[in-house]
Design a protein around this motif. Structure first.
Motif, PDB file in Angstrom:
ATOM      1  N   ALA A 195      14.051  37.181  58.087  1.00  0.00           N
ATOM      2  CA  ALA A 195      14.646  35.851  58.087  1.00  0.00           C
ATOM      3  C   ALA A 195      15.234  35.485  59.437  1.00  0.00           C
ATOM      4  CB  ALA A 195      15.737  35.760  57.008  1.00  0.00           C
ATOM      5  N   LEU A 196      15.219  34.195  59.687  1.00  0.00           N
ATOM      6  CA  LEU A 196      15.875  33.565  60.836  1.00  0.00           C
ATOM      7  C   LEU A 196      16.593  32.357  60.262  1.00  0.00           C
ATOM      8  CD1 LEU A 196      15.975  33.544  64.034  1.00  0.00           C
ATOM      9  CD2 LEU A 196      14.079  31.916  63.901  1.00  0.00           C
ATOM     10  N   TRP A 197      17.845  32.140  60.629  1.00  0.00           N
ATOM     11  CA  TRP A 197      18.583  31.053  59.984  1.00  0.00           C
ATOM     12  C   TRP A 197      19.585  30.406  60.932  1.00  0.00           C
ATOM     13  CZ3 TRP A 197      19.255  36.192  59.251  1.00  0.00           C
ATOM     14  CH2 TRP A 197      20.533  36.727  59.454  1.00  0.00           C
ATOM     15  N   GLN A 198      19.942  29.180  60.584  1.00  0.00           N
ATOM     16  CA  GLN A 198      20.982  28.424  61.278  1.00  0.00           C
ATOM     17  C   GLN A 198      21.832  27.763  60.203  1.00  0.00           C
ATOM     18  OE1 GLN A 198      19.756  24.997  63.553  1.00  0.00           O
ATOM     19  NE2 GLN A 198      21.475  25.179  64.959  1.00  0.00           N
ATOM     20  N   GLY A 199      22.927  28.399  59.882  1.00  0.00           N
ATOM     21  CA  GLY A 199      23.764  27.912  58.799  1.00  0.00           C
ATOM     22  C   GLY A 199      24.719  26.812  59.233  1.00  0.00           C
ATOM     23  N   GLN A 200      25.329  26.187  58.251  1.00  0.00           N
ATOM     24  CA  GLN A 200      26.343  25.165  58.493  1.00  0.00           C
ATOM     25  C   GLN A 200      27.000  24.832  57.163  1.00  0.00           C
ATOM     26  OE1 GLN A 200      24.918  21.600  60.435  1.00  0.00           O
ATOM     27  NE2 GLN A 200      26.909  21.226  61.367  1.00  0.00           N
ATOM     28  N   ARG A 201      28.292  24.558  57.228  1.00  0.00           N
ATOM     29  CA  ARG A 201      29.005  24.162  56.026  1.00  0.00           C
ATOM     30  C   ARG A 201      28.507  22.788  55.553  1.00  0.00           C
ATOM     31  NH1 ARG A 201      33.735  26.446  54.757  1.00  0.00           N
ATOM     32  NH2 ARG A 201      34.087  27.027  56.931  1.00  0.00           N
ATOM     33  N   SER A 202      28.724  22.486  54.306  1.00  0.00           N
ATOM     34  CA  SER A 202      28.427  21.181  53.723  1.00  0.00           C
ATOM     35  C   SER A 202      26.941  21.049  53.398  1.00  0.00           C
ATOM     36  CB  SER A 202      28.912  20.059  54.638  1.00  0.00           C
ATOM     37  OG  SER A 202      28.793  18.817  53.986  1.00  0.00           O
ATOM     38  N   TRP A 203      26.264  20.022  53.931  1.00  0.00           N
ATOM     39  CA  TRP A 203      24.944  19.668  53.417  1.00  0.00           C
ATOM     40  C   TRP A 203      23.780  20.195  54.255  1.00  0.00           C
ATOM     41  CZ3 TRP A 203      25.867  18.086  48.777  1.00  0.00           C
ATOM     42  CH2 TRP A 203      27.043  17.398  48.498  1.00  0.00           C
ATOM     43  N   ASN A 204      24.039  20.841  55.346  1.00  0.00           N
ATOM     44  CA  ASN A 204      22.953  21.179  56.262  1.00  0.00           C
ATOM     45  C   ASN A 204      22.608  22.663  56.218  1.00  0.00           C
ATOM     46  OD1 ASN A 204      23.018  18.462  57.088  1.00  0.00           O
ATOM     47  ND2 ASN A 204      24.682  18.910  58.513  1.00  0.00           N
ATOM     48  N   GLY A 205      21.845  23.095  57.214  1.00  0.00           N
ATOM     49  CA  GLY A 205      21.435  24.490  57.318  1.00  0.00           C
ATOM     50  C   GLY A 205      19.964  24.668  57.012  1.00  0.00           C
ATOM     51  N   VAL A 206      19.251  25.374  57.910  1.00  0.00           N
ATOM     52  CA  VAL A 206      17.823  25.618  57.750  1.00  0.00           C
ATOM     53  C   VAL A 206      17.524  27.090  58.023  1.00  0.00           C
ATOM     54  CG1 VAL A 206      16.966  23.292  58.217  1.00  0.00           C
ATOM     55  CG2 VAL A 206      17.514  24.794  60.134  1.00  0.00           C
ATOM     56  N   ALA A 207      16.403  27.558  57.498  1.00  0.00           N
ATOM     57  CA  ALA A 207      16.011  28.954  57.692  1.00  0.00           C
ATOM     58  C   ALA A 207      14.501  29.070  57.640  1.00  0.00           C
ATOM     59  CB  ALA A 207      16.641  29.852  56.624  1.00  0.00           C
ATOM     60  N   LEU A 208      13.983  30.143  58.241  1.00  0.00           N
ATOM     61  CA  LEU A 208      12.572  30.487  58.164  1.00  0.00           C
ATOM     62  C   LEU A 208      12.449  31.920  57.669  1.00  0.00           C
ATOM     63  CD1 LEU A 208      11.262  28.857  61.451  1.00  0.00           C
ATOM     64  CD2 LEU A 208      10.500  28.289  59.130  1.00  0.00           C
ATOM     65  N   LEU A 209      11.535  32.147  56.733  1.00  0.00           N
ATOM     66  CA  LEU A 209      11.286  33.472  56.186  1.00  0.00           C
ATOM     67  C   LEU A 209       9.843  33.870  56.452  1.00  0.00           C
ATOM     68  CD1 LEU A 209      12.857  33.059  52.596  1.00  0.00           C
ATOM     69  CD2 LEU A 209      14.032  33.568  54.752  1.00  0.00           C
ATOM     70  N   GLY A 210       9.634  35.159  56.707  1.00  0.00           N
ATOM     71  CA  GLY A 210       8.287  35.691  56.867  1.00  0.00           C
ATOM     72  C   GLY A 210       8.092  36.872  55.938  1.00  0.00           C
ATOM     73  N   ARG A 211       7.040  36.847  55.170  1.00  0.00           N
ATOM     74  CA  ARG A 211       6.781  37.971  54.266  1.00  0.00           C
ATOM     75  C   ARG A 211       6.338  39.180  55.075  1.00  0.00           C
ATOM     76  NH1 ARG A 211       1.989  38.615  49.885  1.00  0.00           N
ATOM     77  NH2 ARG A 211       2.896  40.324  48.666  1.00  0.00           N
ATOM     78  N   GLY A 212       7.188  40.192  55.092  1.00  0.00           N
ATOM     79  CA  GLY A 212       6.884  41.426  55.802  1.00  0.00           C
ATOM     80  C   GLY A 212       7.107  41.377  57.295  1.00  0.00           C
ATOM     81  N   VAL A 213       7.595  40.251  57.820  1.00  0.00           N
ATOM     82  CA  VAL A 213       7.832  40.127  59.262  1.00  0.00           C
ATOM     83  C   VAL A 213       9.115  39.335  59.499  1.00  0.00           C
ATOM     84  CG1 VAL A 213       5.371  40.193  59.832  1.00  0.00           C
ATOM     85  CG2 VAL A 213       6.498  37.993  59.486  1.00  0.00           C
ATOM     86  N   VAL A 214       9.669  39.499  60.686  1.00  0.00           N
ATOM     87  CA  VAL A 214      10.823  38.703  61.094  1.00  0.00           C
ATOM     88  C   VAL A 214      10.333  37.575  62.001  1.00  0.00           C
ATOM     89  CG1 VAL A 214      13.034  38.686  62.310  1.00  0.00           C
ATOM     90  CG2 VAL A 214      12.373  40.685  60.942  1.00  0.00           C
ATOM     91  N   ALA A 226      27.416  33.653  58.351  1.00  0.00           N
ATOM     92  CA  ALA A 226      27.861  34.933  57.790  1.00  0.00           C
ATOM     93  C   ALA A 226      27.577  35.057  56.304  1.00  0.00           C
ATOM     94  CB  ALA A 226      29.360  35.110  58.044  1.00  0.00           C
ATOM     95  N   ALA A 227      27.378  33.920  55.624  1.00  0.00           N
ATOM     96  CA  ALA A 227      27.141  33.945  54.182  1.00  0.00           C
ATOM     97  C   ALA A 227      25.662  33.968  53.826  1.00  0.00           C
ATOM     98  CB  ALA A 227      27.812  32.740  53.528  1.00  0.00           C
ATOM     99  N   PHE A 228      24.787  33.955  54.831  1.00  0.00           N
ATOM    100  CA  PHE A 228      23.356  33.951  54.546  1.00  0.00           C
ATOM    101  C   PHE A 228      22.949  35.293  53.927  1.00  0.00           C
ATOM    102  CE2 PHE A 228      18.841  34.364  55.555  1.00  0.00           C
ATOM    103  CZ  PHE A 228      18.367  33.126  55.147  1.00  0.00           C
ATOM    104  N   PRO A 229      22.183  35.303  52.828  1.00  0.00           N
ATOM    105  CA  PRO A 229      21.880  36.545  52.093  1.00  0.00           C
ATOM    106  C   PRO A 229      20.747  37.362  52.716  1.00  0.00           C
ATOM    107  CG  PRO A 229      20.861  34.690  50.992  1.00  0.00           C
ATOM    108  CD  PRO A 229      21.654  34.116  52.140  1.00  0.00           C
ATOM    109  N   VAL A 230      20.944  37.779  53.952  1.00  0.00           N
ATOM    110  CA  VAL A 230      19.867  38.462  54.663  1.00  0.00           C
ATOM    111  C   VAL A 230      19.493  39.777  53.980  1.00  0.00           C
ATOM    112  CG1 VAL A 230      21.513  39.547  56.269  1.00  0.00           C
ATOM    113  CG2 VAL A 230      19.112  39.287  56.922  1.00  0.00           C
ATOM    114  N   ALA A 231      20.461  40.510  53.461  1.00  0.00           N
ATOM    115  CA  ALA A 231      20.165  41.797  52.825  1.00  0.00           C
ATOM    116  C   ALA A 231      19.308  41.613  51.580  1.00  0.00           C
ATOM    117  CB  ALA A 231      21.459  42.524  52.478  1.00  0.00           C
ATOM    118  N   GLU A 232      19.633  40.619  50.770  1.00  0.00           N
ATOM    119  CA  GLU A 232      18.866  40.370  49.546  1.00  0.00           C
ATOM    120  C   GLU A 232      17.440  39.953  49.862  1.00  0.00           C
ATOM    121  OE1 GLU A 232      21.868  39.344  50.231  1.00  0.00           O
ATOM    122  OE2 GLU A 232      23.201  39.456  48.487  1.00  0.00           O
ATOM    123  N   LEU A 233      17.273  39.158  50.902  1.00  0.00           N
ATOM    124  CA  LEU A 233      15.933  38.722  51.279  1.00  0.00           C
ATOM    125  C   LEU A 233      15.120  39.880  51.862  1.00  0.00           C
ATOM    126  CD1 LEU A 233      16.860  35.238  52.734  1.00  0.00           C
ATOM    127  CD2 LEU A 233      15.471  35.677  50.698  1.00  0.00           C
TER     128      LEU A 233
END
Length: 266
Positions: free
Chosen positions: A59-78, A45-52
């Motif tokens: 964007a596509l993301w998998q968040g997690q508290r603490s030290w983890n969490g990964v995401a993929l971004l595409g310029r002009g595409v999801v 819920a805290a991922f900054p999708v609007a800003e990106l």
């Protein structure tokens, strides 16, 4: 007609909330086409999708508290998701692997375990995770489509990839078992883009916060871009945007990138 080029990049942001201005500044200046992010340190819920999105990135993301969490971004595409999490251990809930199709390339965002302190359970988990990654990566290496594994592998491949191997010899990043796991991965047919372009020249991607190590370029190479044979055949260049690391209150990693030919449209 020459094919256009794509810039693939990986960036351990070390907290996307705290480093969002650095991330947005880098996206605006360098305009990478595909980005893998690690260490989000944020729930979904805290991922900054609007800003990106405002910056021009899906964007596509998998968040997690603490030290983890990964995401993929595409310029002009999801990005179009193909896998969330590594197979092989249903009990592993750590957010460390995300896979999707972006601009015609199958891309994985990878955040391998650090493994410290070692020996111990954290290092054992690191090795098991790397084994699972290798099993899955083997199914991708020989695909007839371009595939890239992008991320923080938390492995210093050789002593040429660190400013002071003696001082770090006991660290999990340099252990023979971790290095062997990385070599086994490359043996499947993956090309280490930075090493392919720069050889054994010192090119670092991480600098700790002690004694102005970033300013003095006393770093480590632990962020890697691995390309399968189809994609490696089109590799044009690779490097590190160290200027991001030199900003005030920056992540301890810098964005690492490779430039390849864009896949032909199907």
């Amino acid at each position: 007609m020459a094919r256009r080029l794509l810039t693939l990049a990986t960036f351990n942001v070390n907290g996307i909330g705290a480093r969002l201005p650095h991330l947005l500044a880098w996206l605006a200046r360098e305009k990478p086409d595909v980005v893998a992010l690690q260490e989000l340190k944020a729930l979904d819920a805290a991922f900054p999708v609007a800003e990106l999105e405002a910056a021009g990135y899906g964007a596509l993301w998998q968040g997690q508290r603490s030290w983890n969490g990964v995401a993929l971004l595409g310029r002009g595409v999801v990005p179009v998701e193909s896998r969330r999490g590594l197979p092989g251990d249903a009990k592993d809930t750590q957010s460390r692997y995300l896979e999707a199709a972006v601009h015609g390339v199958l891309v994985a965002a990878i955040y391998a375990p650090n493994g410290n302190p070692q020996p111990g359970p954290k290092f054992d988990y690191k090795l098991r995770w790397m084994q699972r990654l290798a099993r899955h990566a083997r199914t991708l290496a020989g695909q007839p489509v371009p595939v890239a594994l992008l991320g923080d592998f938390n492995v210093v491949p050789t002593d040429a990839d660190i400013y002071d191997p003696k001082g770090w010899r006991r660290d999990a990043l340099l252990q023979p078992e971790a290095r062997e796991a990385y070599r086994d991965l490359l043996a499947q047919g993956w090309t280490d883009a930075l090493h392919q372009v720069h050889g054994d020249a010192p090119v670092f991607t991480f600098w700790d916060y002690f004694r102005q190590h970033a300013e003095r370029d006393r770093g480590l190479r632990i962020d890697h871009l691995l390309l399968n044979p189809v994609l490696a055949a089109t590799l044009k260049d690779a490097g590190v945007h160290r200027w991001v690391r030199l900003q005030e209150k920056a992540s301890d990693h810098a964005p690492t990138w490779a430039r390849v030919a864009a896949p032909a449209r199907r």
